[in-house]
Design a protein around this motif. Structure first.
Motif, short mmCIF file in Angstrom:
data_model
loop_
_atom_site.label_atom_id
_atom_site.label_comp_id
_atom_site.label_asym_id
_atom_site.label_seq_id
_atom_site.Cartn_x
_atom_site.Cartn_y
_atom_site.Cartn_z
N ASN A 47 16.46 31.13 92.35
CA ASN A 47 17.90 31.35 92.26
C ASN A 47 18.70 30.16 92.78
O ASN A 47 19.72 29.78 92.20
CB ASN A 47 18.29 32.61 93.03
CG ASN A 47 17.72 33.87 92.40
OD1 ASN A 47 17.44 33.88 91.20
ND2 ASN A 47 17.55 34.91 93.20
N ARG A 48 18.23 29.57 93.88
CA ARG A 48 18.94 28.44 94.45
C ARG A 48 18.89 27.23 93.52
O ARG A 48 19.90 26.54 93.31
CB ARG A 48 18.36 28.08 95.82
CG ARG A 48 18.78 29.01 96.93
CD ARG A 48 20.26 29.22 96.97
NE ARG A 48 20.73 29.95 98.14
CZ ARG A 48 21.94 30.44 98.27
NH1 ARG A 48 22.82 30.28 97.29
NH2 ARG A 48 22.29 31.09 99.36
N PHE A 49 17.74 26.93 92.96
CA PHE A 49 17.64 25.79 92.05
C PHE A 49 18.46 26.03 90.79
O PHE A 49 19.10 25.10 90.26
CB PHE A 49 16.17 25.52 91.69
CG PHE A 49 15.40 24.82 92.78
CD1 PHE A 49 15.86 23.62 93.31
CD2 PHE A 49 14.22 25.35 93.26
CE1 PHE A 49 15.15 22.97 94.32
CE2 PHE A 49 13.51 24.71 94.26
CZ PHE A 49 13.97 23.51 94.79
N GLN A 50 18.44 27.27 90.28
CA GLN A 50 19.23 27.57 89.08
C GLN A 50 20.73 27.45 89.36
O GLN A 50 21.48 26.90 88.55
CB GLN A 50 18.89 28.98 88.59
CG GLN A 50 17.51 29.08 87.95
CD GLN A 50 17.15 30.50 87.55
OE1 GLN A 50 17.74 31.48 88.05
NE2 GLN A 50 16.18 30.65 86.65
N ASP A 51 21.17 27.97 90.51
CA ASP A 51 22.58 27.82 90.88
C ASP A 51 22.96 26.36 91.01
O ASP A 51 24.07 25.96 90.63
CB ASP A 51 22.84 28.54 92.22
CG ASP A 51 22.75 30.06 92.08
OD1 ASP A 51 22.82 30.55 90.94
OD2 ASP A 51 22.58 30.73 93.12
N LEU A 52 22.05 25.57 91.55
CA LEU A 52 22.32 24.14 91.71
C LEU A 52 22.52 23.47 90.36
O LEU A 52 23.49 22.71 90.16
CB LEU A 52 21.15 23.48 92.46
CG LEU A 52 21.15 21.96 92.53
CD1 LEU A 52 22.39 21.44 93.25
CD2 LEU A 52 19.89 21.45 93.24
N LEU A 53 21.63 23.74 89.41
CA LEU A 53 21.73 23.08 88.11
C LEU A 53 22.96 23.53 87.33
O LEU A 53 23.49 22.78 86.51
CB LEU A 53 20.45 23.37 87.30
CG LEU A 53 19.17 22.71 87.87
CD1 LEU A 53 17.94 23.20 87.13
CD2 LEU A 53 19.28 21.19 87.80
N LYS A 54 23.44 24.77 87.61
CA LYS A 54 24.66 25.25 86.93
C LYS A 54 25.92 24.56 87.46
O LYS A 54 26.96 24.57 86.81
CB LYS A 54 24.79 26.76 87.14
CG LYS A 54 23.78 27.59 86.38
CD LYS A 54 23.94 29.07 86.73
CE LYS A 54 22.84 29.91 86.09
NZ LYS A 54 22.95 31.33 86.51
#
Length: 856
Positions: free
Chosen positions: A581-588
């Motif tokens: 979730n953290r990596f996905q939020d970062l890329l968004k």
């Protein structure tokens, strides 16, 4: 006639005085002498001595606190590590008992022809030994009991003396000797009742100390049956249950605990309560009747007699519900146990630790960290349990730090992205909540003020009534004894300072916990906000950042926190869903370019670990297509390169770079560090390269460059171990090496001196060749043990340094201690310098200043 009566009375009184004087003699072995001294010793001196001993023992029992988390000692006596010197005492009652025993021996002892004629003197020595024992002077006590065994072998107190002697041996850690002597005593003598209970119970303690728990159980069973004291019986049976539990025999443990419970009010209630709780702790949640246990716990809680033990009852209730996976109820009872303000610090630590573990398992790491902090405050510093909890807490430090940044910056960026109307609506609602809160606090403060006035009157009345009885009223003595004034003080603190965290520098505005509005204005001193500003939405609106550079900085900080959290959840806690979730939020959130590739690669690895193979293939294809020249793409396209990846991993490259630093190849270290910092940008290894680069920069370019480089590491990587190390260097080390004034050397002062050969713009081959020649020359020097080293001074200057000289005069005339044939081999000029000054020129690179000062 009256004169005759008066004369007769005088004769009678004189005769009695003579008889009394004769009977007081300790040198005559007469019936009247023996009985006079025996009766006087028993009913006067020894009577008072034993009363003092009992008062002292009662005081010890009242202050002793049993640790039910460990196997109880057979005897309630807390042994301190303090050394008791002759003439000192921990308890005046035991000193008085000892004085009475000595007085009985000195005033009433009748040692005639090597034999004691007073039958009470052995009792006096028993009193003497016991008083010393309870005063924790075990060696003098042992001497007293040994004296009885040596001097009074026919005494009726001989078995008692033998038992107490072994108690002293056990306190002196002579457990094997005590076991040997007690087993012989039990075999040779037919002990009964209390003597048997004393001997077997103390033998059980020796077995416990030597880890022979099964033997201890047998002896405690004998002691519990033989003792006349129900207090002792309850304690012995409870210890039996603890020993069975330690051996893993829960059925036998429960039987022992049942024997304690049956005693009920005959034994101290604490034993019965803890026995009940131990049985509940042994309950099998898979096969037992949970309803019965829950009912028993509720009955124990509701019984008014059990109020002093609610801390333990609540804790065991929480443990029961935790085993039954009723987490909400468990949390409730752990907190109820904490609210009892228990004296048992270990119990409080267990409550806090359990709560911390539960929040940790729920991934609420900030709350878990707070509970672990509270756990450590209730544990012995640097004990094993303390170190275990500290390790858990240290592992949470980074995640708590980055979660706080992410939460705060997300809140600010959310406000930035709201429309003007939505912002105004948000802060209107926030201000209304503040007004309601302020009104409630005002009303509460008025009530508290009125109550405090009433409480003061009541306290004064109570104080007057107690004064007549000599009882001080605590409420009139100290502010914190009055709960009303404490509550009022808390409200006033919140009104003045806001909701502050309990840590250092609490007065700074960034310590306020006031939600999003507080986060926006952290850069300002909120203590100075007026009432008008506090309730004005426009004030908060004005604090929302509008400068794009500031907004970008907040966003970048948030993105870096996301990246670090993704790594921490993945690598440290194996929380792959949270990491994803953290990596996905970062890329968004359109992060910096340096964070995109490592985030995508970490997502690919997480998808594989979670079994999301389709997602993993999409991530793999994206990395290969978007970053075809990267090392990640090479690994994904050619998995066989994964083995060689270890050789070229960041850790291995760092080790090689560190070796270069050790070999004084500072320029290469700086160059390679720059390459690796770019190559591994965004990875945890980067602060290590930065710190190593700073160290190499200092060695090559001196103090000012080092200071600047260290400051950069401390600021940029503040929450990493390398950043903290850099901060320590900046705070502690740099001030100590800042001095650049040279130390004046004198020919008459012995010290450490060096001879330095300077090479500028020379090849390594030339420098190493000279050093090899110099080493050969130094071997031929007599009376001195000299050695050389090669030190880098600057990018184009190298020193060859001779060490081992202890006189400035000898250093200045170094060439004179070399043989004539060797002088031809080292014709290069040199200069002499003290070790202190050499350190200064290496740190500050001020060789020219030194040369101008000393070599004019």
């Amino acid at each position: 006639m009256p004169a005759l009566k008066s004369s007769f009375k005088s004769i009678i009184i004189a005769s009695l005085c003579v008889a009394l004087a004769i009977s007081c003699s300790r040198k005559k072995d007469k019936f009247i002498n023996r009985n006079f001294h025996a009766v006087t010793a028993e009913y006067n001196t020894l009577f008072n001595g034993y009363n003092a001993l009992e008062e002292g023992r009662e005081a010890l029992n009242n202050t002793y606190f049993d640790n039910y988390w460990d196997i109880l000692p057979v005897e309630r006596l807390e042994v301190f590590d303090d050394v008791i010197l002759p003439g000192q005492s921990k308890n005046e009652n035991f000193s008085r008992a000892e004085e009475k025993a000595i007085k009985a021996i000195q005033k009433h002892g009748m040692n005639i022809e090597g034999k004691e004629r007073n039958p009470q003197i052995d009792e006096a020595y028993i009193l003497l030994g016991k008083s010393r024992y309870f005063d924790q002077r075990f060696i003098p006590a042992l001497e007293s009991f040994n004296y009885i065994l040596y001097k009074y072998p026919a005494s009726d107190k001989i078995n008692q003396a033998k038992v107490w002697r072994e108690k002293c041996n056990i306190r002196l850690d002579n457990n094997e000797l005590a076991i040997k002597n007690l087993k012989r005593l039990l075999k040779q003598e037919s002990l009964e009742r209390q003597d048997l209970a004393d001997a077997t119970s103390i033998l059980a303690q020796a077995y416990i100390n030597t880890k022979a728990l099964d033997s201890a159980i047998t002896q405690l069973d004998i002691a519990a049956t033989a003792t006349k004291s129900n207090d002792e019986r309850g304690r012995f049976r409870f210890i039996q249950g603890q020993l069975y539990n330690a051996l893993g025999v829960k059925d036998s443990a429960n039987m022992a605990f049942d024997k304690v419970i049956v005693l009920n009010r005959k034994t101290p209630r604490i034993y019965m309560i803890v026995a009940q709780l131990e049985k509940i702790n042994n309950f099998n949640v898979d096969s037992g009747n949970k309803f019965e246990v829950a009912t028993l716990l509720r009955e124990l809680e509701e019984n008014r007699e059990n109020r002093p033990f609610l801390d333990k009852i609540y804790h065991q209730t929480a443990e029961f519900y935790l085993k039954n996976e009723s987490d909400a109820l468990a949390i409730n009872f752990y907190n109820k146990s904490l609210r009892t303000n228990s004296r048992d610090k270990y119990l409080k630590a267990r409550n806090y630790e359990r709560l911390g573990d539960m929040y940790f398992e729920a991934s609420v790491y900030a709350d878990a960290g707070a509970y672990y902090d509270s756990t450590m405050t209730n544990l012995v510093l640097n004990s094993k349990p303390y170190r275990v909890i500290k390790k858990k807490r240290d592992n949470l430090k980074d995640v708590i730090y980055y979660e706080a940044i992410a939460k705060t910056n997300d809140s600010i960026l959310n406000l930035v992205n709201l429309s003007e109307a939505d912002r105004l609506a948000y802060f209107n609602e926030h201000v209304e909540a503040l007004k309601v809160k302020a009104q409630i606090e005002k009303e509460q403060a008025e009530v508290d003020e009125n109550n405090s006035g009433l409480a003061t009157v009541n306290n004064q009345i109570g104080a007057l009534s107690n004064a007549g009885r000599g009882v001080p009223n605590q409420a009139t003595l100290f502010y914190f004894y009055n709960p009303t004034t404490v509550a009022y003080g808390k409200n006033e603190f919140v009104k003045v300072w806001g909701d502050r965290t309990n840590d250092d520098d609490w007065r700074w505005s960034n310590k306020i916990s006031t939600g999003v509005a507080g986060n926006i204005s952290n850069s300002n001193d909120l203590d100075a906000i007026s009432e008008e500003e506090k309730f004005n939405p426009q004030f908060y609106l004005s604090k929302i950042p509008s400068n794009q550079k500031t907004i970008d900085s907040i966003s970048n900080e948030r993105n870096y926190a996301y990246y670090q959290l993704g790594l921490i959840y993945k690598e440290k806690f194996q929380e792959y869903d949270m990491a994803k979730n953290r990596f996905q939020d970062l890329l968004k959130s359109n992060p910096e370019e340096r964070l995109k590739l490592p985030s995508k690669y970490n997502l690919y690895k997480i998808y594989e670990l979670l079994g999301d193979h389709d997602e993993a293939q999409i991530a793999k294809a994206d990395i290969i297509a978007s970053y075809p020249d990267s090392r990640y793409a090479a690994i994904l396209q050619h998995p066989e390169l994964g083995a060689s990846e270890d050789e070229n991993s960041a850790e291995n490259l760092y080790e090689k770079l560190y070796e270069l630093h050790e070999n004084q190849q500072y320029a290469q270290v700086i160059t390679n560090s720059d390459t690796y910092i770019t190559q591994f940008d965004g990875e945890p290894i980067v602060p290590k390269f930065e710190l190593l680069k700073a160290m190499a920069t200092g060695r090559l370019f001196g103090y000012e460059a080092y200071k600047k480089a260290i400051n950069r590491v401390a600021v940029t990587y503040a929450n990493t171990s390398e950043g903290k190390q850099a901060q320590h260097i900046e705070d502690q080390v740099l001030p100590q090496i800042a001095k650049k004034e040279f130390v004046v050397s004198s020919d008459s002062i012995l010290g450490h001196y060096k001879v330095v050969f300077k090479f500028k713009d020379k090849t390594p081959k030339e420098v190493n060749g000279f050093k090899s020649t110099l080493d050969t020359v130094l071997k031929n020097v007599k009376y001195y043990k000299l050695k050389s080293s090669k030190d880098i001074y600057s990018p184009n200057t190298t020193f060859i340094v001779v060490h081992g000289l202890h006189s400035k005069r000898v250093a200045d005339t170094f060439d004179q201690i070399i043989s004539e044939k060797d002088k031809e081999k080292i014709k290069i000029p040199y200069f002499a310098i003290s070790s202190e000054n050499y350190q200064i020129i290496q740190i500050h690179k001020n060789l020219e200043a030194y040369s101008n000062l000393y070599n004019n």
